[in-house]
Write a protein that holds these residues in place. Sequence first.
Motif, PDB file in Angstrom:
ATOM      1  N   GLU A   4      61.753  70.004  16.458  1.00 10.50           N
ATOM      2  CA  GLU A   4      61.018  71.138  16.910  1.00 10.50           C
ATOM      3  C   GLU A   4      62.015  72.194  17.168  1.00 10.50           C
ATOM      4  O   GLU A   4      63.051  72.035  17.980  1.00 10.50           O
ATOM      5  CB  GLU A   4      59.996  71.191  18.060  1.00 10.50           C
ATOM      6  CG  GLU A   4      59.153  72.283  18.257  1.00 10.50           C
ATOM      7  CD  GLU A   4      58.315  72.215  19.404  1.00 10.50           C
ATOM      8  OE1 GLU A   4      57.220  71.616  19.145  1.00 10.50           O
ATOM      9  OE2 GLU A   4      58.437  72.449  20.654  1.00 10.50           O
ATOM     10  N   GLU A  25      58.131  76.135  18.135  1.00  7.46           N
ATOM     11  CA  GLU A  25      57.392  76.672  19.062  1.00  7.46           C
ATOM     12  C   GLU A  25      57.781  78.092  19.257  1.00  7.46           C
ATOM     13  O   GLU A  25      58.851  78.872  19.095  1.00  7.46           O
ATOM     14  CB  GLU A  25      57.991  76.256  20.500  1.00  7.46           C
ATOM     15  CG  GLU A  25      57.105  76.858  21.620  1.00  7.46           C
ATOM     16  CD  GLU A  25      57.848  76.500  23.087  1.00  7.46           C
ATOM     17  OE1 GLU A  25      57.438  75.963  23.834  1.00  7.46           O
ATOM     18  OE2 GLU A  25      59.255  77.151  23.231  1.00  7.46           O
ATOM     19  N   HIS A  56      53.280  76.229  16.835  1.00  6.65           N
ATOM     20  CA  HIS A  56      52.641  75.841  18.046  1.00  6.65           C
ATOM     21  C   HIS A  56      53.199  77.231  19.022  1.00  6.65           C
ATOM     22  O   HIS A  56      54.246  77.110  19.512  1.00  6.65           O
ATOM     23  CB  HIS A  56      53.327  74.601  18.612  1.00  6.65           C
ATOM     24  CG  HIS A  56      52.857  73.536  17.870  1.00  6.65           C
ATOM     25  ND1 HIS A  56      51.711  72.749  18.215  1.00  6.65           N
ATOM     26  CD2 HIS A  56      52.982  72.950  16.618  1.00  6.65           C
ATOM     27  CE1 HIS A  56      51.363  71.879  17.437  1.00  6.65           C
ATOM     28  NE2 HIS A  56      52.368  71.802  16.363  1.00  6.65           N
ATOM     29  N   LEU A  58      53.685  79.472  22.305  1.00 11.53           N
ATOM     30  CA  LEU A  58      53.821  79.281  23.730  1.00 11.53           C
ATOM     31  C   LEU A  58      52.634  80.373  24.316  1.00 11.53           C
ATOM     32  O   LEU A  58      52.769  81.540  23.856  1.00 11.53           O
ATOM     33  CB  LEU A  58      55.211  79.562  24.278  1.00 11.53           C
ATOM     34  CG  LEU A  58      55.338  79.881  25.761  1.00 11.53           C
ATOM     35  CD1 LEU A  58      55.168  78.338  26.333  1.00 11.53           C
ATOM     36  CD2 LEU A  58      56.763  80.359  26.080  1.00 11.53           C
ATOM     37  N   VAL A  92      50.942  75.731  23.485  1.00 13.78           N
ATOM     38  CA  VAL A  92      52.043  75.108  24.503  1.00 13.78           C
ATOM     39  C   VAL A  92      51.707  75.826  25.903  1.00 13.78           C
ATOM     40  O   VAL A  92      51.719  76.971  25.923  1.00 13.78           O
ATOM     41  CB  VAL A  92      53.545  75.291  24.080  1.00 13.78           C
ATOM     42  CG1 VAL A  92      54.657  74.691  25.066  1.00 13.78           C
ATOM     43  CG2 VAL A  92      53.790  74.996  22.856  1.00 13.78           C
ATOM     44  N   THR A 124      50.264  70.738  23.988  1.00 13.28           N
ATOM     45  CA  THR A 124      51.889  70.425  24.497  1.00 13.28           C
ATOM     46  C   THR A 124      52.016  71.106  25.967  1.00 13.28           C
ATOM     47  O   THR A 124      51.562  72.319  26.130  1.00 13.28           O
ATOM     48  CB  THR A 124      52.947  71.078  23.438  1.00 13.28           C
ATOM     49  OG1 THR A 124      53.098  70.506  22.290  1.00 13.28           O
ATOM     50  CG2 THR A 124      54.409  70.685  24.139  1.00 13.28           C
ATOM     51  N   HIS A 126      54.470  72.394  28.794  1.00 14.48           N
ATOM     52  CA  HIS A 126      55.831  72.900  28.744  1.00 14.48           C
ATOM     53  C   HIS A 126      56.649  72.438  29.649  1.00 14.48           C
ATOM     54  O   HIS A 126      56.108  71.660  30.703  1.00 14.48           O
ATOM     55  CB  HIS A 126      55.679  74.335  28.271  1.00 14.48           C
ATOM     56  CG  HIS A 126      55.211  75.194  29.176  1.00 14.48           C
ATOM     57  ND1 HIS A 126      55.448  75.264  30.715  1.00 14.48           N
ATOM     58  CD2 HIS A 126      54.181  76.228  29.084  1.00 14.48           C
ATOM     59  CE1 HIS A 126      54.671  75.820  31.200  1.00 14.48           C
ATOM     60  NE2 HIS A 126      53.960  76.980  30.294  1.00 14.48           N
ATOM     61  N   LEU A 151      57.151  68.667  26.704  1.00 16.92           N
ATOM     62  CA  LEU A 151      58.370  69.220  26.568  1.00 16.92           C
ATOM     63  C   LEU A 151      58.976  68.980  28.060  1.00 16.92           C
ATOM     64  O   LEU A 151      58.682  69.708  28.888  1.00 16.92           O
ATOM     65  CB  LEU A 151      58.373  70.447  25.922  1.00 16.92           C
ATOM     66  CG  LEU A 151      59.415  71.194  26.116  1.00 16.92           C
ATOM     67  CD1 LEU A 151      60.632  70.690  25.217  1.00 16.92           C
ATOM     68  CD2 LEU A 151      59.693  72.598  25.656  1.00 16.92           C
ATOM     69  N   HIS A 202      63.540  69.262  20.935  1.00 13.81           N
ATOM     70  CA  HIS A 202      63.277  70.658  20.962  1.00 13.81           C
ATOM     71  C   HIS A 202      64.578  71.210  21.121  1.00 13.81           C
ATOM     72  O   HIS A 202      65.445  70.968  21.997  1.00 13.81           O
ATOM     73  CB  HIS A 202      62.318  70.649  21.931  1.00 13.81           C
ATOM     74  CG  HIS A 202      61.941  72.323  22.080  1.00 13.81           C
ATOM     75  ND1 HIS A 202      61.103  73.156  21.932  1.00 13.81           N
ATOM     76  CD2 HIS A 202      62.798  73.103  22.893  1.00 13.81           C
ATOM     77  CE1 HIS A 202      60.887  74.254  22.192  1.00 13.81           C
ATOM     78  NE2 HIS A 202      62.164  74.243  22.928  1.00 13.81           N
TER      79      HIS A 202
END
Length: 252
Positions: A4, A25, A56, A58, A92, A124, A126, A151, A202
């Motif tokens: 990612e 992201e 995805h 944030l 996220v 996800t 974060h 993450l 990531h």
Amino acid sequence: MKLEIAVVSAAGAGTAAAEGANRIELCSSLELGGITPSQGLMEASMEHVDGRLEIHPLIRSRPGDFQYSASDVDTMAHEIRHLLAQGAHGVVVGALTPAGDVDVPAVRRLVDSARNTNPEAQLTFHRAIDQSRDAMASLDQLLELGFTRVLTSGHAATAGAGLPALTTMAERAGSALQIMAGGGLSLDDIPAMHRAGLSAVHLSAKKTVSTLGEGAISLGAQDGSDPTAYTVTDREVVRAARAMVNALNLAR
């Protein structure tokens, strides 16, 4: 292992797609830790990736801490609905209480907003988990809330330093939740993450671009920083990361 890349532009999204990333992201203002991208950025990024990877966004309504007011949470719930409706594969998110625990009511509101918009949306959590009081207790709560992945740097300043905790987290989560290593992650860290059983990494894969020439006049940044500087996705870093992940996957 999946790759990612965090990107802040449609061009960056296109670069990540062209170089074989599995996900991006999508955010704005990485220099602030990332905030929610605009709907225009989401639309343009979808055009640039042309279905080659997952997007995805944030969801973070402001920079700073992860203790959110009711208004902040309401804003993020709206952002989730709009970005998923545009075609995002997941979102996220993250929120903490003043005591450093997962803010379950706030997070549940965000989860419900995502699930009500798209029941298949991936979730996800974060790196708020890295500022939590107890990463393992937080992980257990995220499992109960139905998250897809977390993450994390393993509750450390960098993922390399947090490798022991990342290993423990991966063992604890099993197949129910993906632990994705990120936060100060270097290319050299990726093999160790793979050996530890982590199934995703990531990277921001960014470099700074500046148009401030020698002798040019600054426009008054009080901290002396370059007012023309901005970050872009570094194609060579993404390419190198993809090659490394491919080699590790083949060696299994």
